[in-house]
Design a protein around this motif. Structure first.
Motif, PDB file in Angstrom:
ATOM      1  N   GLY A 211       0.736  -1.184   0.010  1.00 24.20           N
ATOM      2  CA  GLY A 211      -0.007   0.111  -0.020  1.00 24.20           C
ATOM      3  C   GLY A 211       0.884   1.257  -0.069  1.00 24.20           C
ATOM      4  N   GLU A 212       0.398   2.301  -0.203  1.00 29.68           N
ATOM      5  CA  GLU A 212       0.977   3.768  -0.457  1.00 29.68           C
ATOM      6  C   GLU A 212       1.298   4.086   1.201  1.00 29.68           C
ATOM      7  N   SER A 213       2.386   4.785   1.045  1.00 28.93           N
ATOM      8  CA  SER A 213       2.871   5.732   2.350  1.00 28.93           C
ATOM      9  C   SER A 213       1.547   6.230   3.302  1.00 28.93           C
ATOM     10  N   GLY A 214       1.426   5.927   4.372  1.00 28.83           N
ATOM     11  CA  GLY A 214       0.473   6.561   5.133  1.00 28.83           C
ATOM     12  C   GLY A 214      -0.979   5.955   5.068  1.00 28.83           C
ATOM     13  N   THR A 215      -0.842   4.491   4.633  1.00 28.28           N
ATOM     14  CA  THR A 215      -2.320   3.967   4.455  1.00 28.28           C
ATOM     15  C   THR A 215      -2.654   2.933   5.658  1.00 28.28           C
ATOM     16  N   GLY A 216      -1.636   2.833   6.589  1.00 28.07           N
ATOM     17  CA  GLY A 216      -1.790   2.256   7.834  1.00 28.07           C
ATOM     18  C   GLY A 216      -1.081   0.912   7.797  1.00 28.07           C
ATOM     19  N   LYS A 217      -0.042   0.558   7.308  1.00 24.32           N
ATOM     20  CA  LYS A 217       0.275  -0.783   7.094  1.00 24.32           C
ATOM     21  C   LYS A 217       0.797  -1.309   8.517  1.00 24.32           C
ATOM     22  N   GLU A 218       1.380  -0.747   9.237  1.00 25.48           N
ATOM     23  CA  GLU A 218       1.791  -1.115  10.419  1.00 25.48           C
ATOM     24  C   GLU A 218       0.489  -1.310  11.615  1.00 25.48           C
ATOM     25  N   LEU A 219      -0.415  -0.578  11.311  1.00 22.15           N
ATOM     26  CA  LEU A 219      -1.729  -1.086  12.024  1.00 22.15           C
ATOM     27  C   LEU A 219      -2.371  -2.243  11.773  1.00 22.15           C
ATOM     28  N   VAL A 220      -2.360  -2.560  10.403  1.00 17.45           N
ATOM     29  CA  VAL A 220      -2.663  -3.904   9.967  1.00 17.45           C
ATOM     30  C   VAL A 220      -1.786  -5.095  10.395  1.00 17.45           C
ATOM     31  N   ALA A 221      -0.513  -4.737  10.315  1.00 18.92           N
ATOM     32  CA  ALA A 221       0.547  -5.774  10.799  1.00 18.92           C
ATOM     33  C   ALA A 221      -0.035  -6.049  12.563  1.00 18.92           C
ATOM     34  N   ASN A 222       0.017  -4.782  13.205  1.00 15.01           N
ATOM     35  CA  ASN A 222      -0.371  -5.229  14.508  1.00 15.01           C
ATOM     36  C   ASN A 222      -1.800  -5.820  14.549  1.00 15.01           C
ATOM     37  N   TYR A 341      10.738 -12.728  -3.397  1.00 15.64           N
ATOM     38  CA  TYR A 341       9.434 -12.163  -3.664  1.00 15.64           C
ATOM     39  C   TYR A 341       8.385 -13.177  -3.408  1.00 15.64           C
ATOM     40  N   TYR A 342       8.506 -14.323  -4.061  1.00 22.74           N
ATOM     41  CA  TYR A 342       7.858 -15.778  -3.886  1.00 22.74           C
ATOM     42  C   TYR A 342       7.642 -15.922  -2.561  1.00 22.74           C
ATOM     43  N   ARG A 343       8.607 -15.842  -1.710  1.00 22.16           N
ATOM     44  CA  ARG A 343       8.597 -16.303  -0.272  1.00 22.16           C
ATOM     45  C   ARG A 343       7.954 -15.426   0.685  1.00 22.16           C
ATOM     46  N   LEU A 344       7.967 -14.049   0.256  1.00 26.03           N
ATOM     47  CA  LEU A 344       7.296 -12.898   0.950  1.00 26.03           C
ATOM     48  C   LEU A 344       5.779 -12.850   0.665  1.00 26.03           C
ATOM     49  N   ASN A 345       5.525 -13.250  -0.646  1.00 22.53           N
ATOM     50  CA  ASN A 345       4.372 -12.623  -1.131  1.00 22.53           C
ATOM     51  C   ASN A 345       3.264 -13.915  -1.046  1.00 22.53           C
ATOM     52  N   ILE A 346       3.561 -14.735   0.067  1.00 18.91           N
ATOM     53  CA  ILE A 346       2.637 -16.096   0.266  1.00 18.91           C
ATOM     54  C   ILE A 346       1.112 -15.471   0.186  1.00 18.91           C
ATOM     55  N   ILE A 347       0.934 -14.631   1.123  1.00 14.41           N
ATOM     56  CA  ILE A 347      -0.387 -14.156   1.142  1.00 14.41           C
ATOM     57  C   ILE A 347      -0.199 -12.495   1.106  1.00 14.41           C
ATOM     58  N   ASN A 348      -0.948 -11.915   0.207  1.00 16.82           N
ATOM     59  CA  ASN A 348      -0.810 -10.444   0.097  1.00 16.82           C
ATOM     60  C   ASN A 348      -2.145  -9.764   0.766  1.00 16.82           C
ATOM     61  N   VAL A 349      -1.691  -8.776   1.590  1.00 12.07           N
ATOM     62  CA  VAL A 349      -2.754  -7.912   2.123  1.00 12.07           C
ATOM     63  C   VAL A 349      -2.493  -6.437   1.586  1.00 12.07           C
ATOM     64  N   GLU A 350      -3.455  -6.203   0.543  1.00 11.53           N
ATOM     65  CA  GLU A 350      -3.398  -4.753  -0.062  1.00 11.53           C
ATOM     66  C   GLU A 350      -4.186  -3.905   0.761  1.00 11.53           C
ATOM     67  N   ILE A 351      -3.649  -2.594   1.122  1.00 10.69           N
ATOM     68  CA  ILE A 351      -4.447  -1.584   1.888  1.00 10.69           C
ATOM     69  C   ILE A 351      -4.712  -0.581   0.821  1.00 10.69           C
ATOM     70  N   PRO A 352      -5.965  -0.310   0.746  1.00  5.78           N
ATOM     71  CA  PRO A 352      -6.611   0.717  -0.324  1.00  5.78           C
ATOM     72  C   PRO A 352      -6.231   2.052   0.043  1.00  5.78           C
ATOM     73  N   PRO A 353      -5.818   3.358  -0.692  1.00  8.76           N
ATOM     74  CA  PRO A 353      -5.954   4.418  -0.423  1.00  8.76           C
ATOM     75  C   PRO A 353      -7.000   5.194   0.004  1.00  8.76           C
ATOM     76  N   LEU A 354      -6.850   6.312   0.629  1.00  8.45           N
ATOM     77  CA  LEU A 354      -8.404   6.870   1.133  1.00  8.45           C
ATOM     78  C   LEU A 354      -9.052   7.518  -0.236  1.00  8.45           C
ATOM     79  N   ARG A 355      -8.274   7.870  -1.492  1.00  2.00           N
ATOM     80  CA  ARG A 355      -9.070   8.382  -2.327  1.00  2.00           C
ATOM     81  C   ARG A 355     -10.110   7.176  -3.176  1.00  2.00           C
ATOM     82  N   GLU A 356      -9.605   5.674  -2.674  1.00  2.00           N
ATOM     83  CA  GLU A 356     -10.463   4.820  -3.310  1.00  2.00           C
ATOM     84  C   GLU A 356     -11.919   4.454  -2.441  1.00  2.00           C
ATOM     85  N   ARG A 357     -11.888   5.198  -1.080  1.00  2.00           N
ATOM     86  CA  ARG A 357     -12.763   4.965  -0.159  1.00  2.00           C
ATOM     87  C   ARG A 357     -13.270   6.153   0.517  1.00  2.00           C
ATOM     88  N   LYS A 358     -13.654   7.068  -0.415  1.00  2.00           N
ATOM     89  CA  LYS A 358     -14.035   8.375   0.138  1.00  2.00           C
ATOM     90  C   LYS A 358     -15.169   8.491   1.246  1.00  2.00           C
TER      91      LYS A 358
END
Length: 371
Positions: A211-222, A341-358
């Motif tokens: 996800g883009e910077s500032g989308t809350g990747k660390e919050l999701v990891a927590n 990349y294959y080892r890291l991307n076993i499960i991908n969680v993509e966080i949408p930016p705010l412009r896509e969820r106004k």
């Protein structure tokens, strides 16, 4: 009186004396002793036997005692042969005689007249058998109780597991995941994000959060860690682009004493410290090729090697990585390893930016106003 007559009288007296001694010895025995002839006639019984069965001298064995001889029907067939083989077999028997339970031995021998006799040695074991049966019954009852309790515990554990599963399903449906209150927004994409977190949190698979910077990747990891099976274990966070490459390797994997200037003692790395826990590698797309190789070893084999060391060290760590870099393009540009990349991307969680969820802007404004 002739010398022969005197010797004969003396011998008879000696025989009587010996007989009295043997009788006194047998009478003093606590066990029951009976001497039975071929005709089933009782030639002798000691005081203990007389106290139990009455005076049976010169009487035929009654039915209760006859059943003892029936245990070895061949015993009268050939006394000489039976005597010879008497020590070569176990002659111990247990039999009930009325209210008595006795342990009995049948000992064949030849009398001084050459007649075949059977010595019956009986010992009252009624109390011992009663105690033995009580113990067996007690152990049987204890075993039955234990089996019932174990069954109840298993049923209780099954019920607890079913209730936990139902509770987790309800939490998923209601969005009550631990840490979910930190993810602001009720748009369709955010609800989908929470559902994905709930589905992947319980596994030990490596997760790549993009996800883009500032989308809350660390919050999701927590939130993933807080809802995982490792929630009671530590979670460490490393920002990979804020640490020098050589220091990062030492920080993650540790180093041996003298491996570089300033390494005055052995140091454990983050992977060792957080063993059985979770490590969050933020900005994973910025690590160097050398670090990519070292990290690949951890993900492939669950092993690390300290800087300056040779021995691999086993670790059990769940890796959650995050990046705002398009790793697929980085692989195409050969700045990021394809196998990593294959080892890291076993499960991908993509966080949408705010412009896509106004529609979440109202929730965010309310949240900041409260603070």
């Amino acid at each position: 009186m002739t010398k022969l007559t005197t010797e004969l009288i003396s011998a008879k007296e000696e025989v009587k004396r010996l007989g009295r001694n043997w009788q006194a010895l047998l009478d003093s025995m606590p066990g029951m002793v009976l001497l039975v002839g071929r005709d089933r006639n009782i030639a002798y019984l000691n005081r203990s036997a007389e106290a139990s069965f009455g005076d049976l001298r010169n009487k035929i064995l009654d039915k209760k005692l006859q059943k003892i001889l029936e245990l070895e029907p061949e015993i009268f067939s050939d006394i000489a042969e039976t005597v010879h083989n008497a020590c070569q077999r176990d002659r111990r028997h247990e039999v009930s005689i009325g209210e008595l339970v006795v342990e009995c031995f049948l000992v064949p021998f030849s009398g001084y007249k050459g007649d075949g006799l059977i010595l019956m040695l009986l010992r009252d074991i009624s109390k011992a058998k009663k105690h033995e049966n009580e113990l067996l019954e007690f152990h049987s009852n204890i075993e039955t109780i234990l089996i019932e309790k174990i069954s109840e515990l298993r049923a209780s554990e099954d019920n607890r597991r079913q209730l936990c599963q139902q509770l987790n399903r309800l939490k998923s449906q209601l969005g009550l995941l631990r840490g979910a209150e930190n993810i602001i927004g009720n748009s369709r994409k955010m609800r989908q994000l929470r559902d994905v977190v709930y589905q992947v949190a319980g596994s030990d698979a490596t997760i790549l959060i993009t996800g883009e910077s500032g989308t809350g990747k660390e919050l999701v990891a927590n939130m993933i860690h807080e809802n995982s099976t490792r929630v009671d274990q530590p979670m460490l966070k490393i920002n990979c682009n804020s640490i020098n490459d050589s220091i990062l390797e030492s920080d993650l994997f540790g180093h041996e004493k003298g491996s570089f200037t300033g390494a005055v003692s052995r140091k454990k790395g983050k992977f060792e410290i957080v063993d059985h826990g979770t490590i969050f590698l933020d900005e994973i797309g910025d690590i160097s090729p050398k670090m990519q190789s070292s990290l690949l070893r951890v993900l492939q084999n669950g092993e690390i090697v300290r800087v300056g060391g040779n021995m691999p060290i086993r670790v059990d760590v769940r890796v959650i990585a995050a990046t705002n870099v398009d790793l697929a393009k980085a692989v195409e540009n050969k700045t990021f390893r394809l196998d990593l990349y294959y080892r890291l991307n076993i499960i991908n969680v993509e966080i949408p930016p705010l412009r896509e969820r106004k529609e979440d802007i109202i929730d965010l404004v309310s949240f900041f106003v409260k603070h």
